[in-house]
Design a protein around this motif. Structure first.
Motif, PDB file in Angstrom:
ATOM      1  N   ILE A   1      -8.879  -0.779   3.575  1.00  0.00           N
ATOM      2  CA  ILE A   1      -7.539  -0.312   3.934  1.00  0.00           C
ATOM      3  C   ILE A   1      -6.776   0.000   2.656  1.00  0.00           C
ATOM      4  O   ILE A   1      -6.602  -0.861   1.795  1.00  0.00           O
TER       5      ILE A   1
ATOM      6  N   THR B   1      -7.011  -6.111   3.668  1.00  0.00           N
ATOM      7  CA  THR B   1      -8.347  -5.997   4.256  1.00  0.00           C
ATOM      8  C   THR B   1      -9.155  -4.934   3.528  1.00  0.00           C
ATOM      9  O   THR B   1      -8.656  -3.836   3.236  1.00  0.00           O
TER      10      THR B   1
ATOM     11  N   ILE C   1      -1.565   3.399  10.100  1.00  0.00           N
ATOM     12  CA  ILE C   1      -1.361   2.282  11.022  1.00  0.00           C
ATOM     13  C   ILE C   1       0.122   2.107  11.295  1.00  0.00           C
ATOM     14  O   ILE C   1       0.541   1.936  12.458  1.00  0.00           O
TER      15      ILE C   1
ATOM     16  N   ALA D   1     -11.351   5.965   7.117  1.00  0.00           N
ATOM     17  CA  ALA D   1     -11.481   4.557   6.704  1.00  0.00           C
ATOM     18  C   ALA D   1     -12.294   3.807   7.759  1.00  0.00           C
ATOM     19  O   ALA D   1     -11.845   2.831   8.345  1.00  0.00           O
TER      20      ALA D   1
ATOM     21  N   ASP E   1       0.817  -1.222   0.000  1.00  0.00           N
ATOM     22  CA  ASP E   1       0.000   0.000   0.000  1.00  0.00           C
ATOM     23  C   ASP E   1       0.849   1.270   0.000  1.00  0.00           C
ATOM     24  O   ASP E   1       0.640   2.196   0.798  1.00  0.00           O
TER      25      ASP E   1
ATOM     26  N   SER F   1      -4.542   4.821   4.901  1.00  0.00           N
ATOM     27  CA  SER F   1      -4.872   4.152   6.151  1.00  0.00           C
ATOM     28  C   SER F   1      -3.770   3.198   6.592  1.00  0.00           C
ATOM     29  O   SER F   1      -3.455   3.113   7.793  1.00  0.00           O
ATOM     30  N   PHE F   2      -3.149   2.486   5.657  1.00  0.00           N
ATOM     31  CA  PHE F   2      -2.068   1.574   6.044  1.00  0.00           C
ATOM     32  C   PHE F   2      -0.877   2.368   6.583  1.00  0.00           C
ATOM     33  O   PHE F   2      -0.239   1.965   7.558  1.00  0.00           O
TER      34      PHE F   2
ATOM     35  N   GLY G   1     -12.867   0.239   6.923  1.00  0.00           N
ATOM     36  CA  GLY G   1     -11.621  -0.496   7.085  1.00  0.00           C
ATOM     37  C   GLY G   1     -11.342  -0.832   8.530  1.00  0.00           C
ATOM     38  O   GLY G   1     -10.916  -1.940   8.859  1.00  0.00           O
TER      39      GLY G   1
ATOM     40  N   LEU H   1     -11.050  -4.576  10.129  1.00  0.00           N
ATOM     41  CA  LEU H   1      -9.877  -5.025  10.882  1.00  0.00           C
ATOM     42  C   LEU H   1     -10.306  -5.611  12.223  1.00  0.00           C
ATOM     43  O   LEU H   1      -9.809  -6.677  12.641  1.00  0.00           O
TER      44      LEU H   1
ATOM     45  N   ALA I   1      -3.002  -5.127   4.969  1.00  0.00           N
ATOM     46  CA  ALA I   1      -3.096  -4.296   3.771  1.00  0.00           C
ATOM     47  C   ALA I   1      -4.187  -4.786   2.828  1.00  0.00           C
ATOM     48  O   ALA I   1      -4.810  -3.993   2.113  1.00  0.00           O
TER      49      ALA I   1
ATOM     50  N   LEU J   1      -7.773   5.835  11.910  1.00  0.00           N
ATOM     51  CA  LEU J   1      -8.309   5.702  10.555  1.00  0.00           C
ATOM     52  C   LEU J   1      -9.574   6.553  10.404  1.00  0.00           C
ATOM     53  O   LEU J   1     -10.659   6.030  10.164  1.00  0.00           O
TER      54      LEU J   1
END
Length: 346
Positions: free
Chosen positions: A187, A184, A195, A162, A131, A191-192, A165, A169, A182, A159
């Motif tokens: 996401i 999911t 995280i 997201a 991502d 957003s990745f 997302g 998760l 990644a 997030l």
């Protein structure tokens, strides 16, 4: 195990190779073997908001130094031409920089990663590009641990754009790899990266908080400092004897019952003052090594400078003989959060 000093160091080597040049066919020529001490060093996490982990900087080195003919094994010739022409003007310093080259998108970046791995510019310490960011094995461990343990309220703050997302998760965990995270639904690149940042960027501050929490209490007073926590459950908890709450920046549906509303958000100075107070409250300025304090506060300053925070300040008493004061701060954009609690009892 190849521990490269930095992406910039890697891309500064043999840059500007033109078409037909054979320079960079192997990163091992002229290199030195890492010492046993280097190979056994503590985990290295990505500590700044970059898109290439140190252990993955060989991807950029490969793009900057591999010959035309070597790149042509992994990429279409027109893409190679574009890369070689562009790097002749300036070396690539990030994946975002590489992505500005015509015809270079996510698929071409993965092909570059594959070439870098085959030619040993990167090894197992680099998980790869997920991502839009290249993460290390240590980053992956931290990302998986965070996603598997993070509370609902914090994850949604990390997030903010997201929501689906975050729900996916929470419903799918536990995960074992960053690739699963990644992949999911909901996401994406932003957003990745959020995280990853939440999992890796605040470790010096977390070390300071752990040191504060480790200071024993004599039963009369104490302090707790947290980086990851469920702010909603803490803020909405009711207390028997006294329960004063002042909140700011929260959505109307998130304001705890009975809380007063403060119009102004918190800033970096307010967050730092709360942490400094908690450290001093338990004599941490003397009991915690200066190096831990300096690194922790420098990390806090880097993550809060120029930012705005929502949150609550809570003073509660469960009886007439004790008092707790809680400060909760959550970055309104990144979800970076800090909580301090000080207490005394007769």
């Amino acid at each position: 195990m190849r521990r490269l000093g930095s992406a910039l160091l890697a891309v500064s080597m043999l840059v500007g190779c033109g078409a037909g040049s054979e320079a960079g066919t192997s990163p091992e020529s002229g290199s030195t073997t890492p010492s046993a001490e280097q190979q056994q060093q503590a985990p290295i996490l990505t500590t700044t908001n970059v898109d290439v982990a140190i252990e993955c900087s060989g991807i950029l080195e490969f793009a900057n130094t591999a010959s035309y003919s070597l790149l042509d094994r992994y990429l279409p010739s027109n893409v190679v031409t574009n890369i070689v022409n562009r790097r002749a003007t300036a070396p690539f310093t990030s994946l975002a920089d590489l992505s500005t080259v015509p015809l270079v998108g996510p698929a071409r970046l993965k092909q570059l990663e594959g070439g870098a791995r085959t030619m040993d510019f990167i090894d197992a310490d680099c998980v790869g590009i997920l991502d839009g960011i290249a993460i290390s094995r240590d980053d992956q461990t931290a990302i998986v641990a965070l996603v598997n343990s993070i509370d609902d309220s914090e994850l949604h703050d990390v997030l903010p754009d997201a929501w689906n997302g975050a729900v996916n998760l929470l419903n799918t965990r536990p995960f074992t790899t960053a690739q699963q995270i990644a992949d999911t639904a909901g996401i994406g690149d932003v957003s990745f990266r959020n995280i990853r940042n939440s999992a890796t960027l605040s470790r010096p501050l977390e070390a300071l908080f752990a040191a504060v929490n480790a200071i024993p209490s004599n039963g009369s007073y104490g302090a707790t400092t947290l980086r990851h926590f469920d702010w909603w459950n803490i803020a909405s908890e009711n207390h028997y004897y006294r329960d004063d709450k002042t909140c700011f920046g929260l959505e109307p549906t998130s304001v705890p019952y009975g809380a007063a509303i403060r119009p102004n958000l918190a800033d970096a100075a307010e967050v730092r003052a709360a942490v400094q107070n908690a450290v001093a409250y338990v004599n941490g300025n003397n009991l915690i090594p200066a190096s831990v304090r300096s690194a922790g506060f420098a990390n806090l300053d880097a993550l809060t400078q120029g930012r705005s925070f929502k949150g609550c300040i809570i003073t509660y008493e469960n009886d007439p003989w004790s008092r707790n004061t809680v400060h909760i701060y959550v970055d309104t954009v990144t979800g970076f959060s800090v909580m301090t609690e000080t207490w005394w009892a007769e």
